[in-house]
Design an enzyme around this catalytic site. Structure first.
Site, mmCIF file in Angstrom:
data_model
loop_
_atom_site.group_PDB
_atom_site.id
_atom_site.type_symbol
_atom_site.label_atom_id
_atom_site.label_comp_id
_atom_site.label_asym_id
_atom_site.label_seq_id
_atom_site.Cartn_x
_atom_site.Cartn_y
_atom_site.Cartn_z
ATOM 1 N N HIS A 104 0.935 -0.794 -0.129
ATOM 2 C CA HIS A 104 0.212 -0.027 -0.302
ATOM 3 C C HIS A 104 0.626 0.819 -0.128
ATOM 4 C CE1 HIS A 104 -2.764 -2.987 0.513
ATOM 5 N NE2 HIS A 104 -2.638 -3.436 1.796
ATOM 6 N N GLU A 121 -1.033 -0.735 8.155
ATOM 7 C CA GLU A 121 -1.727 -2.207 8.771
ATOM 8 C C GLU A 121 -0.833 -2.586 10.299
ATOM 9 O OE1 GLU A 121 -3.226 -3.888 5.450
ATOM 10 O OE2 GLU A 121 -2.383 -4.821 5.050
ATOM 11 N N HIS A 179 3.648 -7.898 1.373
ATOM 12 C CA HIS A 179 2.937 -8.792 2.512
ATOM 13 C C HIS A 179 1.587 -9.525 1.213
ATOM 14 C CE1 HIS A 179 0.504 -5.177 2.743
ATOM 15 N NE2 HIS A 179 -0.637 -6.147 2.397
ATOM 16 N N ARG A 199 -1.668 -4.269 -6.261
ATOM 17 C CA ARG A 199 -1.054 -5.835 -6.287
ATOM 18 C C ARG A 199 -0.176 -6.201 -7.592
ATOM 19 N NH1 ARG A 199 -6.482 -7.062 -8.649
ATOM 20 N NH2 ARG A 199 -6.715 -6.199 -6.508
#
Length: 326
Positions: A104, A121, A179, A199
């Site tokens: 991200h 996150e 990740h 992605r």
């Protein structure tokens, strides 16, 4: 009307190509579908705003509550910083198959490119099948050239860090860190309010129409953190009937409460809403002297900043995540 009670919200269930049925069978989210990958528990993402499921505000949106109650709900400090935009997105995720390898962007890139927050996150593993794993970061420091070579050769796993995981494992994922959640993992995710994902590899899988999902190779290049660290898992030591910190960053603080019996909670000094997620067993919130709200495993409640003193109790060994903003 006052917002002086623990708020539950209707789960927003998301079908995913990699999703399974644990959100239904383990966490009791009501659905007939077999590929539910995410339950958005608390969301202010446009098009997916949470709706209250209990009490006098049942049927009202999170947006409505913030607009009406502002710092009474959010906390003065949080309201001054974020205004009427709720800053966190809370989810449970079930990966029947591995998620795409992704990352991200940070706040600066996300603002410039998508007019969005970045997406820092964390994950708390609630259940993991035997040999289930997570991909987090690089094995050793890398660079664009090495990364692109392995991406082209479909050999990314040679340079990425893969950890076998079990219940209770915690991972903090700052922006830029590559990740992926592996097959067989059920986890709680706490993140900034953002739905921006780059992605980079999706295992060459195709959807029902035979199409591969979009990759974001170019966008990702400047967003990736190519540096490696020694250990990506977060170490912590829970204590019975105490709130123990596991993650502390500028975007959120998360504590874990291992509960067996009753504890008094006083959040007056936080000046923030506080979210409680039942990640094992169930707990009861006793507030305003004798009123009760039960949080079953897989449920989430939002405690308004104005409701800072209450009891948390459990008649079985339970685990609750406590999330707020400093």
């Amino acid at each position: 009307m006052s917002v002086h009670y623990p708020l539950k919200f209707e789960p927003i269930l998301k079908e995913r190509i990699w999703g399974g049925n644990k959100l239904n069978t383990v966490l009791h989210k009501k659905t007939e579908k077999e590929n539910i990958g995410e339950s958005w528990e608390l969301s202010d993402v446009e098009g997916d705003v949470s709706v209250v499921a209990n009490g006098k505000f049942k049927g009202k949106s999170l947006t409505f509550l913030i607009d009406q109650y502002k710092e009474i709900l959010l906390g003065k400090k949080v309201y001054q910083r974020f205004g009427i935009k709720f800053p966190l997105l809370i989810k449970y995720i079930d990966a029947k198959e591995a998620l795409s390898i992704q990352l991200h962007p940070n706040d600066k890139l996300a603002k410039e490119r998508h007019n969005s927050f970045g997406k820092t996150e964390m994950w708390y593993v609630m259940q993991a099948d035997e040999n289930a794993n997570l991909i987090v970061g690089f094995k050793k420091n890398s660079n664009k050239e090495e990364y692109l070579k392995h991406l082209e050769n479909k050999s990314l796993l040679e340079i990425l860090n893969v950890d076998k995981v079990k219940k209770g494992d915690v991972y903090f994922i700052p922006t830029g860190r590559i990740h992926a959640i592996g097959a067989g993992v059920l986890l709680a995710e706490i993140q900034q309010t953002s739905d921006v994902t780059y992605r980079i590899y999706d295992w060459d899988r195709k959807d029902d129409q035979g199409n591969e999902r979009e990759l974001h190779t170019e966008l990702a290049l400047d967003a990736i953190d190519y540096n490696a660290i020694d250990n990506y898992a977060t170490s912590y030591k829970p204590e019975l009937n105490k709130s123990k910190n596991i993650v502390d960053c500028q975007y959120f603080t998360t504590n874990i409460i291992n509960l067996d019996g009753s504890i008094a909670i006083n959040n007056e000094n936080k000046d923030s809403f506080v979210i409680y997620m039942a990640v094992k067993g169930k707990a009861t919130i006793i507030y305003n002297d004798a009123k009760e709200v039960i949080i079953n495993e897989g449920e989430t409640v939002l405690m308004p900043a104005c409701l800072s003193k209450f009891q948390l109790k459990s008649e079985e060994k339970s685990e609750v995540l406590e999330v707020y903003i400093k």
